[in-house]
Design a protein around this motif. Structure first.
Motif, short mmCIF file in Angstrom:
data_model
loop_
_atom_site.label_atom_id
_atom_site.label_comp_id
_atom_site.label_asym_id
_atom_site.label_seq_id
_atom_site.Cartn_x
_atom_site.Cartn_y
_atom_site.Cartn_z
N THR A 1 0.97 -1.31 -0.01
CA THR A 1 0.09 -0.34 0.02
C THR A 1 1.02 1.38 0.04
OG1 THR A 1 -1.56 -1.28 1.53
CG2 THR A 1 -2.12 1.09 0.98
N ARG A 2 1.72 1.31 0.75
CA ARG A 2 2.90 2.48 0.80
C ARG A 2 3.49 2.74 -0.53
NH1 ARG A 2 3.88 0.58 6.07
NH2 ARG A 2 5.67 -0.42 5.50
N VAL B 1 0.79 3.75 -3.15
CA VAL B 1 0.19 5.06 -3.02
C VAL B 1 1.34 6.10 -3.29
CG1 VAL B 1 -0.69 6.78 -1.43
CG2 VAL B 1 -1.72 4.12 -1.49
N ILE C 1 1.42 9.10 -5.88
CA ILE C 1 1.49 10.35 -5.60
C ILE C 1 2.80 11.05 -5.92
CG2 ILE C 1 -0.08 10.13 -3.84
CD1 ILE C 1 1.96 10.62 -1.91
N ALA D 1 -2.19 15.02 -4.96
CA ALA D 1 -1.79 13.64 -4.62
C ALA D 1 -2.67 12.99 -3.87
CB ALA D 1 -0.41 14.15 -3.46
N GLU D 2 -3.67 13.78 -3.02
CA GLU D 2 -4.75 13.15 -2.37
C GLU D 2 -5.80 12.24 -3.51
OE1 GLU D 2 -5.45 12.56 0.79
OE2 GLU D 2 -3.35 13.57 1.12
N GLY E 1 -3.78 9.17 -4.74
CA GLY E 1 -3.45 8.16 -3.74
C GLY E 1 -4.60 7.55 -3.43
N TYR F 1 1.42 9.58 6.79
CA TYR F 1 0.36 10.52 6.09
C TYR F 1 0.24 11.95 6.79
CZ TYR F 1 -3.96 10.53 3.21
OH TYR F 1 -4.90 10.66 2.40
N SER G 1 -10.70 6.43 2.52
CA SER G 1 -10.44 5.61 1.76
C SER G 1 -10.82 4.01 2.05
CB SER G 1 -9.00 5.40 1.73
OG SER G 1 -8.28 6.52 1.29
#
Lengths: 193, 193
Positions: B70-71, B74, B78, B87-88, B91, B131, B160
């Motif tokens: 996930t990191r 995302v 971004i 970016a939001e 992501g 975050y 999310s």
């Protein structure tokens, strides 16, 4: 199974349900035993089966109860709100205070995702429907900006859940007022500078 | 347990992990058996214990893997974004597409709340820290409005997750683009009229 007709029966059933909330909320569904639930409820083991058919059924009852209580508490909290934005704030605060008071019930709903997926989905589905309707009406009255009310309803439910995890369940002394204040600013105005 | 040193060992370990993702994601932790995992991985039962000590350990590995992926996903999504609001959006879209591709991994993280609470908390804690840092920096650069970055980080993670449940897991053919569009409007501008 029908609700008990006598006052005494209703009290005993409620006692078993409250004990199940504690035991299942603390230990999880699998580890929780009916023997421990009835012991905590100060009732004979066999009495459990007068009111419930199985561990699964009592679990489902607790999920239903969480649905009823959450709707009632949030509904009550927002009933006096002058507009939808105030209602969002009051609803979020009421929800977080409820999580602080009954953390086991919150945990039971989350465990329903695995133990009873239908009950889990029903819980969020019904809540989501009512939430969507509320946002749609508020939009018509011009109290909130335009936007898909269902996407917003789920986004807002997601915010409540995540803040419940982080700032209530993970904290010894939750500062609910501050969290609500901060979250509400974002809910009203977003991140845009 | 050390990572296998030979290429062949690494491949076999990855195969077992992939099979565990499918079996545990479909059936849940309790119902999943090591016998079924190794059968699906086309490996002898005993081979499991060359790479893992227990079902608990393979489960924890999957939670860690979900965190890493996930990191990475995302972060990658971004990295080209010109500012934080873009970016939001990127992501959120990357996260929902990942849930659609690997629904089992999403479910495993949620089940960790009960099976391995420490791994569950670590997952969100690390994600939340990174975050928060990203939002704090963006605030300094004036790309987003002022507000507690940690509360916002958890609120955004909650959005999310909830949208992943409702619009990816519950839908046969998710319309991720539309959901991201709608959610992003709310994330940027909020509900205020």
């Amino acid at each position: 199974m029908a609700e008990p007709k006598t006052k005494r029966g209703q009290i005993r059933r409620a006692k078993i349900l409250a004990a199940a909330e504690t035991v299942m909320g603390d230990q999880g569904f699998s580890a929780a035993s009916i023997a421990e639930i009835t012991r905590l409820a100060d009732t004979a083991l066999g009495t459990f089966y007068v009111y419930f058919t199985s561990k699964e059924q009592v679990f489902r009852e607790l999920v239903l109860e969480m649905g009823r209580i959450t709707r009632a508490i949030v509904g009550e909290a927002i009933s006096d709100a002058p507009d939808r934005l105030s209602a969002e704030r009051a609803g979020l605060e009421a929800f977080l205070r409820f999580v602080a008071e009954r953390p086991q019930l919150y945990r039971i709903v989350e465990e329903a995702r695995f133990v009873d997926p239908e009950a889990y989905r029903d819980y969020f589905w019904h809540f989501g429907q009512a939430y969507t309707l509320g946002l749609r009406e508020a939009q018509k009255r011009g109290e909130i900006s335009a936007g898909d009310p269902e996407v917003r309803a789920y986004a807002l439910m997601g915010i409540s859940k995540a803040l419940g995890d982080r700032y209530v369940l993970w904290e010894e002394t939750p500062d609910i007022e501050r969290v609500v204040e901060e979250a509400h600013k974002m809910i009203c105005h977003g991140l845009a500078p």
